[in-house]
Design a protein around this motif. Sequence first.
Motif, short mmCIF file in Angstrom:
data_model
loop_
_atom_site.label_atom_id
_atom_site.label_comp_id
_atom_site.label_asym_id
_atom_site.label_seq_id
_atom_site.Cartn_x
_atom_site.Cartn_y
_atom_site.Cartn_z
N ASP A 93 10.57 27.27 -77.74
CA ASP A 93 10.07 25.85 -77.89
C ASP A 93 10.43 25.37 -79.23
OD1 ASP A 93 8.52 23.44 -77.19
OD2 ASP A 93 7.41 24.13 -78.94
N ARG A 94 10.23 26.09 -80.26
CA ARG A 94 11.03 25.73 -81.74
C ARG A 94 12.28 25.42 -81.67
NH1 ARG A 94 6.79 29.66 -83.32
NH2 ARG A 94 8.54 31.26 -83.56
N PHE A 95 13.02 26.40 -80.87
CA PHE A 95 14.47 26.31 -80.94
C PHE A 95 15.04 25.16 -80.14
CE2 PHE A 95 18.69 27.84 -79.33
CZ PHE A 95 19.32 28.09 -80.66
N ARG A 96 14.53 24.79 -78.92
CA ARG A 96 14.91 23.72 -78.21
C ARG A 96 14.32 22.42 -78.98
NH1 ARG A 96 11.64 25.00 -74.05
NH2 ARG A 96 13.28 26.29 -73.22
N THR A 97 13.23 22.06 -79.55
CA THR A 97 12.74 21.17 -80.35
C THR A 97 13.99 20.84 -81.21
OG1 THR A 97 10.59 21.56 -79.93
CG2 THR A 97 11.00 20.23 -81.79
N ALA A 98 14.43 21.85 -82.08
CA ALA A 98 15.35 21.72 -83.18
C ALA A 98 16.70 20.91 -82.51
CB ALA A 98 15.66 22.79 -83.90
N TRP A 99 17.24 21.46 -81.33
CA TRP A 99 18.40 20.91 -80.72
C TRP A 99 18.04 19.65 -80.29
CZ3 TRP A 99 23.13 22.85 -78.84
CH2 TRP A 99 23.38 24.09 -79.31
N THR A 100 17.05 19.32 -79.44
CA THR A 100 16.78 18.10 -79.05
C THR A 100 16.45 16.83 -80.29
OG1 THR A 100 14.28 18.34 -78.57
CG2 THR A 100 15.82 18.58 -76.78
N THR A 101 15.97 17.36 -81.35
CA THR A 101 15.62 16.67 -82.34
C THR A 101 16.91 16.23 -83.05
OG1 THR A 101 13.50 17.49 -82.67
CG2 THR A 101 14.55 16.30 -84.69
N PHE A 102 17.74 17.06 -83.25
CA PHE A 102 19.24 16.92 -83.75
C PHE A 102 19.98 16.10 -82.99
CE2 PHE A 102 23.95 17.99 -84.17
CZ PHE A 102 24.11 17.76 -85.35
N ALA A 103 19.96 16.32 -81.42
CA ALA A 103 20.69 15.24 -80.59
C ALA A 103 20.20 13.96 -80.69
CB ALA A 103 20.48 15.80 -79.22
N SER A 104 18.96 13.62 -80.85
CA SER A 104 18.38 12.40 -80.88
C SER A 104 18.33 11.64 -82.36
CB SER A 104 17.11 12.31 -80.14
OG SER A 104 16.13 13.23 -80.82
#
Length: 156
Positions: A93-104
């Motif tokens: 969850d932490r990893f995915r949140t960082a990726w999606t936050t970066f993408a958006s």
Amino acid sequence: MTAAATEQQDLFEAVYGDALFRVPTQRLAEAHASAGGTTYLCELTWPAPGLGGILGACHSLDVPLLFGSYDSPGGRAMFGEGEPTAETLAVADRFRTAWTTFASTGAPGWPAYRSGERCTHTFSAAPPTTAPYAHESSRRIWDGHELAPFDLLEAS
């Protein structure tokens, strides 16, 4: 395995990991930041729980964490059979949140890498941290040494 053999294996893995992953990544981040680019550096240190943990924080562990593909052939090797643990889901969850936050937004949620500071975000079982590059002494050892690509076809 004897303690000496384990120590030799750990040293081999550290040097190989430096040459194949850490040093080239560090150098790319340094070059990009020095040229004025906004750079974010992270390291996944959480060990894969499958196979008794023998894989450690292995190459490609990020893929099933990011995509939730725990039941894929690679995912089963890294996470074991059955449902992922609460710890696995928390790291993912932490990893995915960082990726999606970066993408958006263009920023993953931690300070950008800057020459001299070398801020690196670490994903582990504990709450993530952002601190100066943790392998600084190793980074300095490699200074002045050119890293050639590994010849994967060369016979050993």
